[in-house]
Enzyme design. Structure first.
Site, PDB file in Angstrom:
ATOM      1  N   LYS A  68       0.793  -1.335   0.083  1.00 40.91           N
ATOM      2  CA  LYS A  68      -0.125   0.101  -0.034  1.00 40.91           C
ATOM      3  C   LYS A  68       0.808   1.181  -0.082  1.00 40.91           C
ATOM      4  O   LYS A  68       0.483   2.388  -0.576  1.00 40.91           O
ATOM      5  CB  LYS A  68      -1.009   0.102   1.495  1.00 40.91           C
ATOM      6  CG  LYS A  68      -2.123  -0.879   1.188  1.00 40.91           C
ATOM      7  CD  LYS A  68      -2.810  -0.958   2.316  1.00 40.91           C
ATOM      8  CE  LYS A  68      -4.071  -2.124   2.233  1.00 40.91           C
ATOM      9  NZ  LYS A  68      -4.912  -2.120   3.371  1.00 40.91           N
ATOM     10  N   ASP A 104     -10.079   2.155   2.713  1.00 42.42           N
ATOM     11  CA  ASP A 104     -10.088   1.777   4.164  1.00 42.42           C
ATOM     12  C   ASP A 104     -10.405   2.617   4.990  1.00 42.42           C
ATOM     13  O   ASP A 104     -11.049   2.204   6.026  1.00 42.42           O
ATOM     14  CB  ASP A 104      -8.437   1.285   4.476  1.00 42.42           C
ATOM     15  CG  ASP A 104      -7.971   0.089   3.753  1.00 42.42           C
ATOM     16  OD1 ASP A 104      -8.925  -0.867   3.128  1.00 42.42           O
ATOM     17  OD2 ASP A 104      -6.934   0.065   3.210  1.00 42.42           O
ATOM     18  N   GLY A 131      -1.332  -1.562  16.617  1.00 41.02           N
ATOM     19  CA  GLY A 131      -0.614  -1.778  15.339  1.00 41.02           C
ATOM     20  C   GLY A 131      -0.397  -0.457  14.635  1.00 41.02           C
ATOM     21  O   GLY A 131      -0.891   0.527  15.278  1.00 41.02           O
ATOM     22  N   ALA A 132       0.729  -0.626  13.950  1.00 41.59           N
ATOM     23  CA  ALA A 132       1.237   0.865  13.165  1.00 41.59           C
ATOM     24  C   ALA A 132       1.711   0.849  11.937  1.00 41.59           C
ATOM     25  O   ALA A 132       2.473   1.245  11.527  1.00 41.59           O
ATOM     26  CB  ALA A 132       2.335   1.178  14.286  1.00 41.59           C
ATOM     27  N   ALA A 135      -2.720  -0.252   7.853  1.00 40.74           N
ATOM     28  CA  ALA A 135      -4.225  -0.377   8.321  1.00 40.74           C
ATOM     29  C   ALA A 135      -4.608   0.647   9.370  1.00 40.74           C
ATOM     30  O   ALA A 135      -5.148   1.361   9.598  1.00 40.74           O
ATOM     31  CB  ALA A 135      -4.443  -1.785   8.808  1.00 40.74           C
ATOM     32  N   ARG A 156       3.990  -3.598  18.546  1.00 44.42           N
ATOM     33  CA  ARG A 156       4.843  -4.647  18.816  1.00 44.42           C
ATOM     34  C   ARG A 156       6.412  -3.764  18.710  1.00 44.42           C
ATOM     35  O   ARG A 156       7.134  -3.915  19.473  1.00 44.42           O
ATOM     36  CB  ARG A 156       4.839  -5.781  18.066  1.00 44.42           C
ATOM     37  CG  ARG A 156       5.897  -6.689  18.335  1.00 44.42           C
ATOM     38  CD  ARG A 156       6.053  -8.006  17.424  1.00 44.42           C
ATOM     39  NE  ARG A 156       5.926  -7.806  15.937  1.00 44.42           N
ATOM     40  CZ  ARG A 156       6.058  -8.464  14.979  1.00 44.42           C
ATOM     41  NH1 ARG A 156       5.609  -9.863  15.368  1.00 44.42           N
ATOM     42  NH2 ARG A 156       6.062  -8.180  13.695  1.00 44.42           N
TER      43      ARG A 156
HETATM   44  P1  ATR Z   1      -1.084  -3.373   7.272  1.00 43.32           P
HETATM   45  O1  ATR Z   1      -0.999  -2.651   6.147  1.00 43.32           O
HETATM   46  O2  ATR Z   1      -2.426  -4.452   7.213  1.00 43.32           O
HETATM   47  O3  ATR Z   1      -1.216  -2.536   8.470  1.00 43.32           O
HETATM   48  P2  ATR Z   1       1.585  -4.035   7.942  1.00 43.32           P
HETATM   49  O4  ATR Z   1       2.119  -2.464   7.454  1.00 43.32           O
HETATM   50  O5  ATR Z   1       2.381  -5.297   7.431  1.00 43.32           O
HETATM   51  O6  ATR Z   1       0.180  -4.388   7.321  1.00 43.32           O
HETATM   52  O7  ATR Z   1       1.460  -3.990   9.340  1.00 43.32           O
HETATM   53  C1  ATR Z   1       1.270  -5.163  10.226  1.00 43.32           C
HETATM   54  C2  ATR Z   1       0.920  -4.833  11.807  1.00 43.32           C
HETATM   55  O8  ATR Z   1       0.558  -5.975  12.570  1.00 43.32           O
HETATM   56  C3  ATR Z   1       1.915  -3.959  12.151  1.00 43.32           C
HETATM   57  O9  ATR Z   1       1.676  -3.187  13.516  1.00 43.32           O
HETATM   58  C4  ATR Z   1       2.758  -5.152  13.068  1.00 43.32           C
HETATM   59  O10 ATR Z   1       3.722  -4.983  14.085  1.00 43.32           O
HETATM   60  P3  ATR Z   1       5.324  -4.532  13.776  1.00 43.32           P
HETATM   61  O11 ATR Z   1       5.133  -2.998  13.219  1.00 43.32           O
HETATM   62  O12 ATR Z   1       5.546  -4.661  15.268  1.00 43.32           O
HETATM   63  O13 ATR Z   1       5.738  -5.603  12.993  1.00 43.32           O
HETATM   64  C5  ATR Z   1       1.540  -6.031  13.623  1.00 43.32           C
HETATM   65  N1  ATR Z   1       2.065  -7.252  13.697  1.00 43.32           N
HETATM   66  C6  ATR Z   1       1.970  -8.354  12.681  1.00 43.32           C
HETATM   67  N2  ATR Z   1       2.430  -9.523  13.399  1.00 43.32           N
HETATM   68  C7  ATR Z   1       2.561  -9.178  14.701  1.00 43.32           C
HETATM   69  C8  ATR Z   1       2.298 -10.272  15.718  1.00 43.32           C
HETATM   70  N3  ATR Z   1       2.981 -11.491  15.786  1.00 43.32           N
HETATM   71  N4  ATR Z   1       2.249  -9.763  17.134  1.00 43.32           N
HETATM   72  C9  ATR Z   1       2.158  -8.309  17.281  1.00 43.32           C
HETATM   73  N5  ATR Z   1       2.096  -7.345  16.208  1.00 43.32           N
HETATM   74  C10 ATR Z   1       2.100  -8.222  14.787  1.00 43.32           C
END
Ligand code: ATR
Length: 276
Positions: A68, A104, A131-132, A135, A156
């Site tokens: 994205k 979204d 999350g960061a 999304a 995380r």
């Molecule tokens: P999207 O566009 O769907 O937000 P992304 O940019 O890949 O996808 O972000 C995924 C999110 O899920 C991030 O906040 C990620 O945390 P990190 O920034 O620490 O990677 C979080 N995430 C993915 N797997 C995780 C896990 N097993 N435990 C905690 N957070 C997780």
């Protein structure tokens, strides 16, 4: 007028599990539009070439994880929402130029209204956002438009959390080092991580969520997510991301074709697949 796209694609990696083709093709068929929607698995190194070819074809489509932000950078212009979110999930071609939008944001707002009730946007809420990634940025872009709402952000990876918190300082009131602290005292919990997508893992222990709070999980899977099931069992209002998936897709359909999307048809096609 820009001609209707004859080819619609979903760009992602991986994309095999996406259900967008299921409800977008149902919508195209219902509307009598002679186009197909297909998922394209595109590794990052192939993205540039793939997008260039799609522009030449005058194609349109959606973008999912992890592309994205990369597609936002490839667009000649972005809508204000896509610009603010820093991410594009919907694109089309106008006069040979790639245009990007982020539906979204509207998808999330619609899901929140469905869960919390009322026609007006939610107001006066403290919201825990987990999350960061892209999304979470779309979620914060929506919340920014809600009166008197603030968020506590958890992720995380703290550095990524802090970068997003700085970009959305208008609505991020604080950050938390663990999800339990993030949800304390909040009225709404939003799971914008991918936790729970492939397994029955909760992003936050449900006992930590206040009894008056609602839970929105942007993840969807057959039988709903473990987080949503656990929240309901505790008596909380909860919804998974299926409603947001349909609404972002419906808004995209309307950008591509300029006609109202058949939301019921889309929802029924998705619900049928999730139930099977
Ligand atoms: P999207 O566009 O769907 O937000 P992304 O940019 O890949 O996808 O972000 C995924 C999110 O899920 C991030 O906040 C990620 O945390 P990190 O920034 O620490 O990677 C979080 N995430 C993915 N797997 C995780 C896990 N097993 N435990 C905690 N957070 C997780």
């Amino acid at each position: 007028m820009t001609p209707r796209p004859s080819r619609l694609v979903l760009l992602g990696h991986p994309v095999r599990h996406s259900l967008s083709p299921v409800f977008q093709n149902a919508a195209l068929q219902h509307a009598g539009i002679p186009a197909r929607y297909e998922a394209l698995d595109v590794p990052l190194e192939a993205l540039d070439g793939c997008v260039r070819a799609l522009i030449a074809e005058g194609a349109a489509g959606n973008v999912t994880v992890p592309h994205k932000e990369a597609v936002a950078a490839l667009c000649a212009s972005r809508t204000p929402l896509a610009e603010r979110a820093g991410a594009v999930n919907t694109f089309w071609v106008e006069a040979g130029a790639l245009i990007g939008d982020n539906t979204d944001v509207a998808g999330f707002a619609s899901l929140a209204r469905q869960l919390l009730g009322g026609d007006a946007p939610p107001r006066d809420l403290t919201i825990a956002v987990l999350g960061a990634g892209g999304a979470a940025a779309a979620v914060l872009t929506a919340i920014e438009q809600w009166p008197n709402c603030t968020t506590i952000l958890y992720n995380r990876t703290p550095a990524r959390r802090d970068r997003l918190a700085r970009r959305f300082a208008t609505v991020v009131r604080g950050t938390a080092d663990d999800p339990v602290r993030a949800v304390a005292g909040c009225g709404l919990v939003v799971n914008a991580t991918s936790v729970g997508l492939a397994d029955d893992v909760h992003p936050v222990p449900v006992e930590a969520i206040p009894r008056t709070a609602a839970v929105l999980d942007l993840v969807y899977r057959p039988g709903e997510t473990a987080g949503v099931r656990a929240a309901r069992a505790r008596g909380l209002r909860a919804a998974d991301g299926a409603g947001m998936l349909v609404e972002q897709g419906a808004a995209a359909f309307e950008r591509w074709f300029g006609v109202p999307a058949p939301r019921d048809v889309m929802w029924n096609a998705l619900a049928e697949r999730l139930a099977s």
